[in-house]
Design an enzyme around this catalytic site. Structure first.
Site, PDB file in Angstrom:
ATOM      1  N   GLY A 228       0.698  -1.206   0.065  1.00 61.59           N
ATOM      2  CA  GLY A 228       0.122   0.122   0.214  1.00 61.59           C
ATOM      3  C   GLY A 228       0.862   1.251  -0.199  1.00 61.59           C
ATOM      4  O   GLY A 228       2.074   1.154   0.210  1.00 61.59           O
ATOM      5  N   HIS A 270       1.456   3.104  16.440  1.00 65.14           N
ATOM      6  CA  HIS A 270       1.541   1.610  16.213  1.00 65.14           C
ATOM      7  C   HIS A 270       1.488   0.886  17.381  1.00 65.14           C
ATOM      8  O   HIS A 270       0.588  -0.052  17.627  1.00 65.14           O
ATOM      9  CB  HIS A 270       3.089   1.223  15.471  1.00 65.14           C
ATOM     10  N   ARG A 274      -1.503  -2.062  18.659  1.00 67.87           N
ATOM     11  CA  ARG A 274      -1.127  -3.571  18.828  1.00 67.87           C
ATOM     12  C   ARG A 274      -1.773  -4.078  20.395  1.00 67.87           C
ATOM     13  O   ARG A 274      -1.898  -3.349  21.404  1.00 67.87           O
ATOM     14  CB  ARG A 274       0.139  -3.958  18.784  1.00 67.87           C
TER      15      ARG A 274
END
Length: 399
Positions: A228, A270, A274
């Site tokens: 992507g 990030h 998670r």
């Protein structure tokens, strides 16, 4: 033991009343779902929902033989009328077991977010686990034999499935059914794709299932590459693919970049996304990671790995590149793809797709673009699944 799913939707149903979102607008026909309720052997009803008697009749069943009605969660809407002849619904206290005259045994499980889970053992010994919407078993769970079938909120609580797998409650042969389905995921092909990546499936309302019968449980792909552009949602897609599995190793190839506040902010975002059970390793030495046996691994990302390798081989200097740097890079890529081919781990890797944009103005930029395209192609050759993410939407290229 058989189970008829009178409904498979969220408590408000799907589409939700008075909701105009895209998912609700397309939840038509077989994709429309009433609130989840399960009829076990015609004798046990798990969750009483509006229109349960009509739903049973449409599925070719009657509620006349129901001997026990158990609720898994509070009903936050208008009072549900109890059909004539049906026992008054109730809940079993956590940890208690209920024995039915039909030979079924039902044990109540404590949940971490309210509600009650039910472990049902049939007269034939087959085992079914039914969890409420938004719930997962509370506290540490002892190792156990896998259930034959599990009904749970896979989309809303993928970590619940990860917990069941970690405890041995869900194994390779467990039929994992997604219920309590809401408008979080577009119905139809996209829902099926996401569930398959988690080793789960969904069925239409009114489906009767035989607990313990062999079903083609979706095969979780062993190697997946997610491509992507910048901010396309590729990392979210990759993380989503492993949310339902325990002990995932997240391999961050970007390093810490001390003093770079913007990079630190990206890394923090990030990490917050998670699951807490995942472990993180910051390294670009991917071959040893792939060579070891272990839990699933998520690599984010190959483009940063390539930057590190090109630094190491002197790819930015034309003389060094021509004098052996290019050959060294090819060897490093070959070592990586060979390790991917032979790995026994489940691998999900992320990489940037940069070949469709503006041609870089510098020779080094063009070299990086070209080498990343070659790396992506070589890595993709070794993957069963290949996905391109555009504007947050995953386009399946292979698998």
């Amino acid at each position: 033991m058989d189970v008829t799913l009178l409904g498979t939707g969220a408590p408000a149903g799907l589409p939700r009343p008075d909701c105009s979102c895209a998912a609700c607008a397309t939840a038509l026909g077989p994709d429309a779902r009433a609130a989840t309720a399960a009829l076990v052997d015609g004798a046990l009803l798990l969750d009483l929902t509006p229109g349960a008697a009509f739903a049973a009749a449409r599925a070719g069943h009657s509620l006349g033989g129901v001997r026990q009605v158990l609720l898994s969660h509070p009903h936050n809407g208008p009072a549900v009328e109890v059909p004539a002849g049906l026992p008054q619904p109730g809940r079993v206290p956590d940890g208690r077991e209920l024995a039915l005259l039909t030979g079924h045994r039902v044990r109540a499980l404590a949940m971490d977010a309210g509600g009650t889970g039910y472990a049902v053992t049939g007269p034939d010994g087959q085992r079914l686990l039914y969890l409420p919407p938004g719930g997962a078993p509370a506290g540490p769970q002892e190792a156990a034999e896998p259930y034959d079938m599990v009904l749970l909120d896979v989309v809303g609580r993928p970590d619940a499935l990860a917990r069941l797998r970690a405890a041995g409650w869900a194994g390779p042969t467990t039929d994992v059914l997604a219920v309590h389905l809401d408008h979080d995921v577009p119905p139809g092909a996209e829902l099926r794709r996401r569930l398959a990546a988690a080793g789960a499936r969904a069925v239409p309302d009114g489906t009767t299932l035989v607990v313990g019968a062999y079903e083609e449980v979706p095969d979780v792909p062993r190697r997946t590459l997610v491509l992507g552009g910048a901010r396309s949602g590729k990392s979210v897609e990759a993380e989503r693919r492993l949310e339902a599995f325990p002990d995932v190793l997240y391999v961050a190839t970007g390093g810490t970049r001390g003093g770079d506040a913007e990079w630190a902010s990206r890394v923090a975002a990030h990490r917050e996304r998670r699951p807490g059970s995942w472990r993180t390793a910051e390294t670009t030495d991917l071959v040893p990671v792939l060579a070891q046996d272990g839990p699933p691994v998520l690599i984010d990302c190959l483009s940063l790995w390539l930057t590190d390798v090109m630094d190491a081989v002197g790819a930015w200097d034309d003389a060094e590149w021509a004098g052996g740097g290019e050959k060294a890079l090819r060897e490093r890529v070959r070592e990586l793809t060979s390790a991917l081919r032979s790995t026994r781990r489940t691998v999900v890797a992320v990489s940037n797709e940069v070949g469709s944009g503006i041609v870089p103005a510098t020779a080094s930029g063009r070299r990086y673009r070209d080498e990343l395209g070659r790396l992506n192609a070589a890595f993709a050759d070794e993957c069963e699944h290949l996905v391109l993410v555009v504007a947050g939407q995953a386009l399946v290229l292979r698998g």
